[in-house]
Design an enzyme around this catalytic site. Structure first.
Site, PDB file in Angstrom:
ATOM      1  CG  HIS A   1      -1.692  -1.319   1.360  1.00  6.75           C
ATOM      2  ND1 HIS A   1      -1.259  -2.272   2.230  1.00  6.75           N
ATOM      3  CD2 HIS A   1      -2.761  -1.833   0.717  1.00  6.75           C
ATOM      4  CE1 HIS A   1      -2.054  -3.335   2.135  1.00  6.75           C
ATOM      5  NE2 HIS A   1      -2.970  -3.089   1.222  1.00  6.75           N
ATOM      6  CB  CYS A   2       2.269   3.425  -1.652  1.00  7.15           C
ATOM      7  SG  CYS A   2       1.825   2.864  -3.307  1.00  7.15           S
ATOM      8  CB  THR A   3       2.603   3.065   3.750  1.00  9.02           C
ATOM      9  OG1 THR A   3       3.098   3.548   5.021  1.00  9.02           O
ATOM     10  CG2 THR A   3       1.605   1.942   3.968  1.00  9.02           C
TER      11      THR A   3
END
Length: 389
Positions: free
Chosen positions: A343-345
Site C-alpha cells: 500500500h505504498c507505505t
C-alpha cells in the site's frame, strides 16, 4: 459461461466507487457544452469553463473552512499536491519531521531532496497500532526544522493523527505544518484555520467522490511556494516569469476542467450529506467488518482496536495465508475487490510488524451496504475452510 457475480467494491481507500450520478453527469455536460480553456479566452465558452473551476474552488473552501478559494491550487492528485508543497518549500539545509506512517508520496519526495539538496529528515515512530506520542515529535524538532509533515489518517492502519497537537508544536518551533489528507478529506472534519494547518494536500477521487486525475493543495496565504511547474497560465502572459497571483502561480498549463466539474459535484454531495453523517456511516460499516473478521480464528487486524476511532480502513492478516492469495481468491471466487501488498507505505508496515508479508486491506465506503460486509466476512470464512488453515 456462468453468470458473473455482482461486484462488491471494498477498495475505497484507493479510489471511491461508485460515484454520485451528478459527478459523471456534470463531466458529460462540460464535455458537451463548455470544454474550452478556462482563463485563456474571453469568449462565452471559456468564461463558462472558468466558472466551473471557481465553483469547485468555492465548494472546497466551504468544506475545508478555507477563507479564500484562490488559496486552493488544483493538482492531478494528492501526490502532485504533496510534491508541490515539499519541493516548493524546502531549501538546502532544512530539517523535516515526519512520521513512520507516511505514504511514499511524502517519503519519496523527502528522500529525493535529501539526495539533491542535503535536507535532513527525522521520522518519528508511532506504536504498532499507529498511536503518535506528541512528546516524541516535540523532541525531534530543532532550530532548523522547516516542516512537519504528517498523514491525517494512515492508509494502512486507519488511525487518526492529532493534528491540533502537531500544529501547536509547529507554531512554537516556527515550522510549517503539511497534512496529507488522502484518507480524510470528505470523511473527517477539516478546518484549516482552527486546526492550524499551513498546507493541506487532498485527492479528488477518494472521500470527495470525484473522478481520478483531480486533487488540490491548500496553501496558507503567507506561504509562497516555488511553483513545481512553469508555463502558460492565461495571466501576465507578457512576463517571462511565472505570475505571483493565485491560483495561477501554481496551475501552469491547461487544467482538467472536465474532471474538476465532476469534483465540484462530489464535494457538493459531501456538503449536502455532511462529513459527520458520512463518517458515522463508514465507522458503522468498519466496526461491523472488524467484529466479523475478528471472530474468525487466525485473523489479526492492524491499527486501532475495535471500538477505537479510525477511518474506514481494515487491514488484516490470516495466519498462514499470503495476503496476495487472499485478495486473489476474494476477487476470483467471490467478486470482492480489496487490495493486498504494501500500500505504498513500507514504513507503515515496519511500524505495524507486517513488513515481511504486507496485508489485505478492505475499505468500505459511504455506498457500501451491510449485506456486502456480511458477504465479505463469509467469503473469508470460506477461504479459510477451503485452505484448511
Amino acid at each position: 459461461m456462468g453468470e458473473e457475480k455482482p461486484l462488491i467494491y471494498l477498495d475505497n481507500a484507493a479510489t471511491s466507487w461508485p460515484k454520485p450520478p451528478a459527478v459523471w453527469e456534470a463531466m458529460e455536460k462540460v464535455m458537451r457544452e463548455s470544454a474550452a480553456n478556462p482563463g485563456r479566452g474571453g469568449h462565452a465558452m471559456a468564461v463558462k469553463a472558468s466558472r466551473t473551476l471557481f465553483e469547485a474552488r468555492k465548494r472546497l473552501a466551504k468544506l475545508l473552512r478555507i477563507s479564500n478559494p484562490n488559496d486552493i491550487a488544483f493538482t492531478n492528485n494528492t501526490t502532485h499536491a504533496l510534491n508541490l508543497a515539499i519541493q516548493g518549500l524546502l531549501k538546502p539545509g532544512d530539517h523535516v519531521v515526519a512520521t513512520t506512517l507516511e505514504h511514499n508520496s511524502v517519503r519519496r519526495p523527502l528522500e529525493a531532496l535529501k539526495r539533491k539538496l542535503g535536507i535532513e529528515v527525522t521520522y518519528v515512530a508511532t506504536d504498532s497500532r499507529g498511536l503518535l506520542d506528541l512528546s516524541h515529535v516535540a523532541a525531534a524538532v530543532s532550530g532548523r526544522t522547516k516542516l512537519i509533515a504528517a498523514t491525517h489518517s494512515s492508509n494502512l492502519l486507519g488511525c487518526i493523527t492529532p493534528i491540533e497537537g502537531l500544529a501547536e508544536i509547529a507554531k512554537q518551533s516556527g515550522a510549517k505544518l503539511l497534512i496529507d489528507a488522502a484518507q480524510s478529506a470528505g470523511v473527517l472534519p477539516i478546518d484549516v484555520g482552527s486546526m492550524g494547518i499551513d498546507l493541506l494536500a487532498f485527492p479528488g477521487h477518494k472521500g470527495l467522490l470525484g473522478p481520478q486525475g483531480t486533487g488540490g493543495l491548500y496553501i496558507h496565504p503567507e506561504i509562497d511556494l516555488e511553483p513545481l511547474m512553469h508555463g502558460g497560465t492565461g495571466s501576465k502572459s507578457e512576463a517571462p516569469e511565472q505570475p505571483t497571483v493565485r491560483p495561477d502561480r501554481y496551475e501552469a498549463g491547461t487544467p482538467n476542467t472536465v474532471g474538476i466539474a465532476g469534483l465540484a459535484e462530489g464535494v457538493g454531495f459531501v456538503l449536502k450529506e455532511t462529513v459527520q453523517k458520512i463518517h458515522e456511516r463508514e465507522k458503522q460499516l468498519t466496526f461491523m467488518l472488524m467484529e466479523g473478521l475478528l471472530a474468525i480464528p487466525g485473523i489479526s487486524i492492524l491499527g486501532p482496536e475495535l471500538g477505537k476511532e479510525r477511518t474506514a480502513i481494515v487491514s488484516f492478516l490470516l495466519e498462514g495465508v499470503d495476503p496476495s492469495e487472499m485478495a486473489f481468491l476474494l476477487d476470483q471466487q467471490f467478486g470482492i475487490a480489496v487490495r493486498a501488498g504494501f500500500h505504498c507505505t513500507p514504513l507503515g508496515h515496519e511500524t505495524a510488524g507486517s513488513y515481511e508479508t504486507g496485508a489485505v486491506r478492505a475499505s468500505p465506503g459511504y455506498f457500501t451496504t451491510e449485506s456486502e460486509i456480511v458477504s465479505m466476512i463469509e467469503a473469508v470464512k470460506q477461504i479459510k475452510t477451503t485452505l484448511n488453515r
